[in-house]
Design a protein around this motif. Sequence first.
Motif, PDB file in Angstrom:
ATOM      1  N   LYS A  14       0.844  -1.210   0.000  1.00 53.31           N
ATOM      2  CA  LYS A  14       0.000   0.000   0.000  1.00 53.31           C
ATOM      3  C   LYS A  14       0.872   1.250   0.000  1.00 53.31           C
ATOM      4  N   ALA A  15       2.002   1.196   0.728  1.00 55.57           N
ATOM      5  CA  ALA A  15       2.883   2.360   0.768  1.00 55.57           C
ATOM      6  C   ALA A  15       3.412   2.678  -0.629  1.00 55.57           C
ATOM      7  N   VAL A  18       0.693   4.462  -2.640  1.00 52.93           N
ATOM      8  CA  VAL A  18       0.439   5.847  -2.218  1.00 52.93           C
ATOM      9  C   VAL A  18       1.642   6.729  -2.526  1.00 52.93           C
ATOM     10  N   LEU A  32       1.576  14.789   2.390  1.00 55.46           N
ATOM     11  CA  LEU A  32       1.435  13.436   2.901  1.00 55.46           C
ATOM     12  C   LEU A  32       1.030  13.538   4.377  1.00 55.46           C
ATOM     13  N   VAL A  34       0.391  11.589   7.927  1.00 54.42           N
ATOM     14  CA  VAL A  34       0.738  10.360   8.650  1.00 54.42           C
ATOM     15  C   VAL A  34       0.200  10.473  10.083  1.00 54.42           C
ATOM     16  N   TYR A 195      -1.563   8.100   4.659  1.00 60.33           N
ATOM     17  CA  TYR A 195      -0.982   6.769   4.781  1.00 60.33           C
ATOM     18  C   TYR A 195      -0.750   6.436   6.261  1.00 60.33           C
ATOM     19  N   SER A 222      -4.815   5.284   2.062  1.00 57.83           N
ATOM     20  CA  SER A 222      -4.574   3.847   2.215  1.00 57.83           C
ATOM     21  C   SER A 222      -5.204   3.396   3.536  1.00 57.83           C
ATOM     22  N   ALA A 532       2.645   2.442  10.880  1.00 56.83           N
ATOM     23  CA  ALA A 532       2.914   3.023   9.568  1.00 56.83           C
ATOM     24  C   ALA A 532       4.262   2.602   8.994  1.00 56.83           C
TER      25      ALA A 532
END
Length: 964
Positions: A14-15, A18, A32, A34, A195, A222, A532
């Motif tokens: 998934k990372a 993204v 981004l 997080v 993400y 994600s 993460a």
Amino acid sequence: MPLKLVTGPANSAKAGEVLGALRARLDDDPILVVPAFQDVEHAQRELAERGAVFGARVLRFAWLFEAIAERSGYAARKASPVQRELIMEDAAAAAGLRALAPSAEHPGFARAAVAFAAELEGAMVEPTRFTAALRAWAGSGPRRAYAEEIAAIYRGYRERLEAASLVDPELFAWRALDSLRRDPSRWGGTPVFVYGFDDFTPLELDALETLARHCRAQVTVSLPFEPGRAAFRAVAEAHAELSELADERVALAPLADHYADASRDALHHLERGLFELAGGARLDPGGAVRLHAAGGERAEVELAAAEVLDQLRAGVPPGEVAVVFREPSRYGSLVEQVFGAYGIPYSIDRSVPLAHTNLGRGLLALLRASRPDGRPEDLLAWLRTPGKLERAALADRLEAEVRRRAVRSAAEARRLWEERNPSFPLSELDALASRRDVAGLLEELDGQLQRLFVGPYRRRAPVLQGAELDDARAFVAAHDALRQLHAVLRAGLRERLTPEVIGDRLAGLPVRVGDDPQPDRVQVALPEAIRARRFEAVLVCGLQEDEFPRGGAPEPFLPDQDRRELAKASGLVLPMREDRLDRERYLFYVCASRAERLLVLSSRYCDEEGDPQAGSFFVEDVRELFSELPVRRRSLSEVTWAPEEAPTAEEHARAVAARGPRREQRVQSSLSSPALLEELAGRPLSAGALERFADCPVKWLVESVLRPEALEPDPEQLVRGRFAHSVLHATYRRLRAETGRARVTPETLPAAERILLRELGEQQERFRISPDQTRVRAAVRRLELDLLAHLRWEAGYDGEFEPAELELEFGPVEVAEGVTVAGRIDRVDATDGKALVIDYKSGKSVGRYKLASWDEENQFQGALYALALAATGEREPVGALYQPLAGEDRRARGMVEAGVPGLGSRFFEADRVERERFAEVLERARVRIAETAARLRRGELGCDPERCSFRGRCSYPSICRCDG
């Protein structure tokens, strides 16, 4: 632009999906988002490694809301936690609580109410809607009063925020989103990539919807999710909400590419089979999955530290190791001790209350000491703040004096300080006490805070590092809080800011301690903090029932059952809070799937007391997937390691020493200092010193030679005895002055009682029986009754002896060849040249002082006093007695010479001896005294724990090293 939802289980790339899309939009300055602060730097490094050095910003959601506010033109002052709690307290006080009144008295009520208000604002529920929903739920039944009070608290809180021109973080985000929706073009089309999240608040979901649908920005999210998997039940609701918003959905398949080659099969099998009923065949873990079993928390942390050291020595970078606790703060002190001793570089996000820091403790103690009810310990804590005194021993001396005198107030302790240190007045106390207004008190406290902070660094200009940084953080936290409290005054809450409230607010301020989190160190973290990213090795500790998984906790304002009924009655849906098992199961899945090479699961089979503890059933779920998991154990009793397992050189040395031959400890059999022995040879002895030496030479050495300075007040019984002696001495002396005789008779008894009561009142301040005033009153009253009873007993005496000497000092006189003694006799009763030597005993029983016990109990005092009196030649001793001052039977014990005229009848028959026997006892005592004095002057040492203390055990185990 669409909202794109990327889903898949752990390790499904998934990372890459993204971050690959983010790199494609670098020219558009993408953002981004997080979950945690630690993830920001890690994401920045990962982007840099993939070529995205410039052009992308990494934010948390709180920072994203600030960016939204800035672009939309929204601005507001955010309330601090301190301000929010004070505003909430005021709202609760104004609500006229009845149903909630008992709960509101507890100190955590305001904090819980603020968290509940934040939840409502996070769900974007206005007070009017909340009030209407509660009324629909409660109807006119018994819940109505409760519902009205909850609604009034929330409504009052919001009104007071508005009156103070403040918003809390949730309201700030809510208003910023409203502002952006009014003019979506202000966002400018910046793409947003999200993400590492597995859950979103309603406000966060609203932000994603606003950016995607109103601002037409590209939003890519994600989410770890796989349909039908038990591990993802906690994420299902977030998945459903995002799926409804998404225009594009990408479901990624599970991959095994990220695992190390040797661990791939086991770890991939674990990720695919965890919590599934049909987990498939049991695999050999092959060293990729291991268990730890520990006896107690320290043993568990030591096992973890040893495992971490093994990994570091095998070449694993520290930043690639994670040690996960469900509550890291609970283990913070142990981790600090063990990891620090083992030399492991680690990061832990750990906070302590301001009151637990050096600076905070000193500031709060100063504030309390300046108040009329300040305690001596407050003054001492302030004086011991690092940098306050150049000589810390001054505070130690003050503490010794305070304890010995049983001082009960800071003002009295200050007086003692300034008597001893007149050139160092404690004017800071006056500066604080003189501030009558709250604003002035806050300003003065801030000034005192700054002086305390700079004290240790004055004229040094140091670069702070290590533990010194904790002082800097404590200063910033306290300084900011004082400014925030000052700002509260402008919100009309002046009356709530009493010195006590100010102290309470400062005391609970969280202060982060330890080194700043760094990605190149072993991460000691929450499960949420590692979701993460991946690590080579993950250790999951504290796998106990009610710890991980954590048990459900009741919601203080609206329990889950009430929330269900509220949703049914009003349509207002609030998330369930009490059943946390699905969430705990998901967090364990996160921990188990983050490891690329090694996963260690650690649990305890007992606590620090040896009581059994139940391990987490999550461990059993993992066991079901493998044939047999290797277990490393460390028991509660293991103080050292086996030499071959010792993790450090120091631990290896300890292990070898523990298993090596025992070395006999050298016992000192006698004193050897010529100067000391010479001094002992020329020093007159006392009855107390001789008795102590006869009981236990080590006890004599400590109490008669070393004489350490006492830090505690004298024991209550000792003070009571001195008090009784002093009062009786004064009573007999004044009775003689008034009536011509010191003897108490039926005629002089009223006068004696009057004098005694007066002396008790006048001398009470000199003899502080206890620091507890209530206990003092009870003890004085009990002593009063005992002494009055003693006078009445004396008035019934049928003999002719009467008090002739009170507190008679004698010596030095020679009582045996070469043995000189000195001391004081409590009382000598005399008639016709003959005397009774009397020693008071404040206890109820003097059975151990009967003549038959003198030899076995080493009772020299009575005989020694008789010999000393005889040596003066003034009177002939015919009795040596120990007189009780309490109890039912007031007869003295010891010995008296039978047949002496005027002796009276109040003596035990066994203590009456003939003249020859009386002389024989005194002679035998003279020999014992001479023998004991000779041994004492030779400095002979030895110990006798059976006689050392009243209860038959060693009085000084930290000093005594004898085995006898």
